[in-house]
Design a protein around this motif. Structure first.
Motif, PDB file in Angstrom:
ATOM      1  N   LEU A  57       1.549   4.321  -2.892  1.00 30.43           N
ATOM      2  CA  LEU A  57       1.222   5.428  -2.012  1.00 30.43           C
ATOM      3  C   LEU A  57       2.010   6.142  -3.562  1.00 30.43           C
ATOM      4  O   LEU A  57       1.456   7.532  -4.123  1.00 30.43           O
ATOM      5  N   TRP A  58       2.948   5.925  -3.484  1.00 31.91           N
ATOM      6  CA  TRP A  58       4.327   6.850  -3.333  1.00 31.91           C
ATOM      7  C   TRP A  58       4.493   6.728  -4.955  1.00 31.91           C
ATOM      8  O   TRP A  58       5.521   6.968  -5.703  1.00 31.91           O
ATOM      9  N   ALA A  90      10.513   3.680  -2.424  1.00 36.03           N
ATOM     10  CA  ALA A  90      10.181   3.874  -3.190  1.00 36.03           C
ATOM     11  C   ALA A  90      10.785   4.930  -4.351  1.00 36.03           C
ATOM     12  O   ALA A  90      11.012   5.335  -4.845  1.00 36.03           O
ATOM     13  N   LEU A 147       9.883   3.554   2.673  1.00 31.16           N
ATOM     14  CA  LEU A 147      10.064   5.023   1.340  1.00 31.16           C
ATOM     15  C   LEU A 147      11.385   4.838   0.906  1.00 31.16           C
ATOM     16  O   LEU A 147      11.542   5.771  -0.498  1.00 31.16           O
ATOM     17  N   ASN A 174      -6.362  -3.199  -2.755  1.00 34.79           N
ATOM     18  CA  ASN A 174      -7.378  -2.397  -1.643  1.00 34.79           C
ATOM     19  C   ASN A 174      -8.986  -2.930  -2.055  1.00 34.79           C
ATOM     20  O   ASN A 174     -10.277  -2.808  -1.712  1.00 34.79           O
ATOM     21  N   ARG A 175      -9.053  -3.969  -2.732  1.00 34.53           N
ATOM     22  CA  ARG A 175      -9.989  -5.131  -3.355  1.00 34.53           C
ATOM     23  C   ARG A 175     -10.497  -5.409  -2.386  1.00 34.53           C
ATOM     24  O   ARG A 175     -11.805  -6.367  -1.743  1.00 34.53           O
ATOM     25  N   ARG A 230       0.225  -1.170  -0.013  1.00 38.73           N
ATOM     26  CA  ARG A 230      -0.115  -0.051  -0.011  1.00 38.73           C
ATOM     27  C   ARG A 230       0.619   1.763  -0.165  1.00 38.73           C
ATOM     28  O   ARG A 230       1.040   2.187  -0.503  1.00 38.73           O
ATOM     29  N   TYR A 279       1.899   7.179  -6.743  1.00 35.07           N
ATOM     30  CA  TYR A 279      -0.175   6.647  -7.412  1.00 35.07           C
ATOM     31  C   TYR A 279      -0.687   6.120  -8.007  1.00 35.07           C
ATOM     32  O   TYR A 279      -1.499   6.274  -8.786  1.00 35.07           O
ATOM     33  N   ARG A 280      -0.663   5.490  -7.107  1.00 33.40           N
ATOM     34  CA  ARG A 280      -1.777   3.850  -6.989  1.00 33.40           C
ATOM     35  C   ARG A 280      -2.128   3.787  -6.067  1.00 33.40           C
ATOM     36  O   ARG A 280      -1.880   4.586  -4.615  1.00 33.40           O
ATOM     37  N   TYR A 281      -3.049   2.806  -6.240  1.00 35.79           N
ATOM     38  CA  TYR A 281      -3.562   2.747  -5.165  1.00 35.79           C
ATOM     39  C   TYR A 281      -2.940   0.846  -4.199  1.00 35.79           C
ATOM     40  O   TYR A 281      -3.612   1.005  -2.918  1.00 35.79           O
TER      41      TYR A 281
END
Lengths: 171, 319
Positions: free
Chosen positions: B35-36, B280, B277, B43-44, B31, B38-40
Motif C-alpha cells: 500500500l505504501w 516502509a 509503516l 491479492n490473488r 499488503r 503504490y502496489r497491491y
C-alpha cells in the motif's frame, strides 16, 4: 530525528494514492503500435507472400533464431520453402524487421506467447504467415522492384521506370 | 473442574489466536507495505489474498529441510525453536481483557523482559551453529544490539512501574483508568518503542539480517520450516511488542463503548501497522550509528526519565 518523523508522515500521507500496479489479466496495459512483439510474415495486396527469401533477416538476427530455405516458383518469384522462427531464442530486437527489404517480416503488439512445451515455441511458416499486409498496406515489392516476374515485364510496374538502354550513349 | 476447563479454553484460545495472528501478520505486512509503495501486494489467493498465508505455509512445508553438513546440528535445530518459545511464553502474562490471561503473575513485566532477553539466544546460537561467516556476523550483531537495547528497554519501563506501583501488567492497566501512561511517560514510551523495534530486529534496526551486506544474517543457512520458525518468531515478536506497548502505555483493554478484548486488539493492530509503516519509510542506520544512538541517546533519556519520574512521585508523596 524530525526528518525521520517527517519521512514517516510523508509515507503515511501516500496511503490512498493511486496504485501503479496494472492488474494484468483483467486490466490490459497500453501497448504502443510499434511494440516489438510476436513476429509475423505478411502478404501483399494480391494476397501473395511478400517474403523473397533473401536471408537478410536471418543474417541480421543476433541470436540466430530465424532459419529459412529459398525456392523459386514457375513465374520466377522467390519464396521461402520453409521459414522457421525459434521464439524461445528470439529476443524481439526487431533487427529482422529493419533488415527486411520487402516489409514481409514484421513485429506485432502481441506478447502473450507462453507455452508449456518448449518445442511449441518454434513457429513454422504456416504459424507465421498472416492473411493481410500488416503495417504497410498497398506495398507490393514486385510492382516496384523493376524485376520481370509472372508476366509483368521490366519497368512496367506503377512505380517503375523503363529500363535504361545500356548499349546507347544517349542520356 | 469447570475452573480448569475455563483456564484451558483461555490458554488454547490465546495460543490459537496468537499463532493465527502471527501467520496473518505476514499477509498484513505484505499488503500494507505494498500500500505504501503504490502496489497491491498478494491479492490473488482467496479473498483479499488472505489464503496467501496458507499458500506460503504449504510452500514452506514442502521445502527441503536442509541442515548444512558443517553446522552444529543440535544447536542448529534448537535455535529457531527458542525464539518462538520465548515469544509465546511472553504472551502468557499479557492481559487481553479482564479475566482473559493465562497467568496472573505479580512480576509479569520482569517476566516479559527476561523472556525477550532469552530471545537473544535464538539469533546468537543460530549464527554460531550455522558456521558461516554471514550467519556469525549476523548473530554477533544481533546479540550486541539486543543486549544493549535490552538495558534501556527495562529502564524505560521503570517509570511506568513506579507510577503504577506494581510489576503486574494487570495492575498497570488498572492504574491507567484515568490517564494513559503515554502522557506522563512519553519519553519512556518513545524509548521503549525504539528498543522494541531493535529487540524484534525489525527495520530500521534489522542489522542482524541486513540483506545488502549479510545475505540474510543469522538465518542465511536456514531453509524450510526452520526458516519459517524464525519468521513466525519475528512476527510474533512484533505482535508482542505492540501488545506490550498498548498494555503499558495505552491503557490496555480500556476504552469506551466497545468490549475490552476488541479495544485491546484494535490498539495492538494499530501498533503493528505502525511497525510496518516504519519499515516502509525509514532507511537502515550504520552499525556504529545504531550502537551510539542506543548508548548515547536512548540510555541517557531513559535514565533522566527515570530520575524525573521518581522525583515527581516523591514530591507528590511529600506535599
Amino acid at each position: 530525528m524530525f526528518s525521520l518523523l517527517n519521512t514517516i508522515w510523508t509515507v503515511l500521507k501516500t496511503t490512498f494514492r493511486k496504485r501503479a500496479t496494472i492488474q494484468y489479466p483483467e486490466e490490459r496495459p497500453h501497448i504502443p503500435p510499434r511494440w516489438r512483439g510476436r513476429i509475423i510474415l505478411s502478404r501483399d495486396a494480391h494476397g501473395q507472400e511478400r517474403c523473397v527469401a533473401c536471408n537478410l533477416c536471418a543474417a541480421a538476427c543476433p541470436v540466430d533464431c530465424i532459419s529459412l530455405q529459398a525456392a523459386e516458383d514457375r513465374q520466377g518469384r522467390r519464396y521461402p520453402s520453409f521459414f522457421r522462427i525459434n521464439f524461445s531464442r528470439c529476443i524481439f530486437c526487431g533487427y529482422c524487421e529493419e533488415a527486411c527489404p520487402t516489409y514481409a517480416i514484421q513485429l506485432t503488439t502481441d506478447f502473450e506467447m507462453g507455452e508449456y512445451v518448449r518445442q511449441n515455441m518454434v513457429y513454422e511458416k504456416e504459424d507465421l504467415l498472416i492473411s493481410g499486409p500488416g503495417k504497410y498496406p498497398g506495398y507490393d515489392f514486385y510492382q516496384e522492384a523493376g524485376l520481370a516476374v509472372g508476366g509483368k515485364d521490366k519497368g512496367t510496374g506503377p512505380n517503375e521506370e523503363p529500363p535504361v538502354d545500356v548499349k546507347s550513349l544517349m542520356p | 473442574m469447570t475452573d480448569t476447563f475455563h483456564h484451558l479454553v483461555i490458554l488454547f484460545g490465546i495460543l490459537f489466536s496468537v499463532l493465527t495472528a502471527g501467520g496473518l501478520l505476514i499477509w498484513l505486512e505484505r499488503r500494507l507495505l505494498a500500500l505504501w509503495q503504490y502496489r497491491y501486494g498478494p491479492n490473488r489467493v482467496g479473498p483479499f489474498g488472505l489464503l496467501q498465508v496458507a499458500a506460503d505455509m504449504i510452500k514452506v512445508f514442502a521445502k527441503e529441510d536442509w541442515i548444512p553438513p558443517f553446522a552444529d546440528k543440535a544447536v542448529f535445530i534448537i535455535a529457531p525453536a527458542v525464539i518462538v518459545i520465548v515469544v509465546v511464553m511472553s504472551f502468557a502474562v499479557i492481559p487481553w481483557a479482564p479475566g482473559i490471561e493465562v497467568v496472573d503473575l505479580n512480576v509479569s513485566v520482569l517476566f516479559v523482559l527476561a523472556m525477550s532477553s532469552l530471545g537473544v539466544y535464538s539469533v546468537a546460537l543460530a549464527g554460531w551453529a550455522s558456521d558461516s561467516k554471514y550467519s556469525l556476523l549476523g548473530g554477533l550483531r544481533a546479540s550486541a544490539q539486543m543486549l544493549s537495547y535490552e538495558v534501556f528497554m527495562g529502564l524505560s519501563l521503570m517509570g511506568v512501574v513506579m507510577l503504577a506501583g506494581s510489576f503486574n501488567l494487570r495492575d498497570i492497566v488498572e492504574a491507567q483508568e484515568d490517564l494513559w501512561f503515554v502522557v506522563p511517560q512519553f519519553f519512556g514510551f518513545v524509548v521503549f518503542f525504539i528498543a522494541g523495534i531493535a529487540e524484534t530486529h525489525r527495520l530500521p534496526f534489522d542489522l542482524p539480517e541486513a540483506e545488502s551486506e549479510l545475505v540474510s544474517g543469522y538465518h542465511t543457512e536456514y531453509s524450510g520450516l526452520k526458516f519459517g520458525m524464525f519468521f513466525v518468531g519475528e512476527y510474533l515478536g512484533i505482535a508482542l511488542i505492540s501488545a506490550l506497548t498498548v498494555t503499558l502505555f495505552f491503557g490496555g483493554w480500556k476504552g469506551p463503548f466497545l468490549p475490552p478484548g476488541i479495544w485491546f486488539g484494535l490498539k495492538t493492530f494499530l501498533f503493528i501497522c505502525f511497525f510496518v509503516l516504519i519499515r516502509a519509510s525509514l532507511p537502515r542506520p550504520r552499525y556504529d550509528q545504531l550502537m551510539s544512538f542506543g548508548w548515547k541517546v536512548c540510555l541517557p533519556v531513559s535514565l533522566v526519565n527515570l530520575v524525573v519520574t521518581g522525583a515527581v512521585i516523591l514530591m507528590r508523596a511529600t506535599y
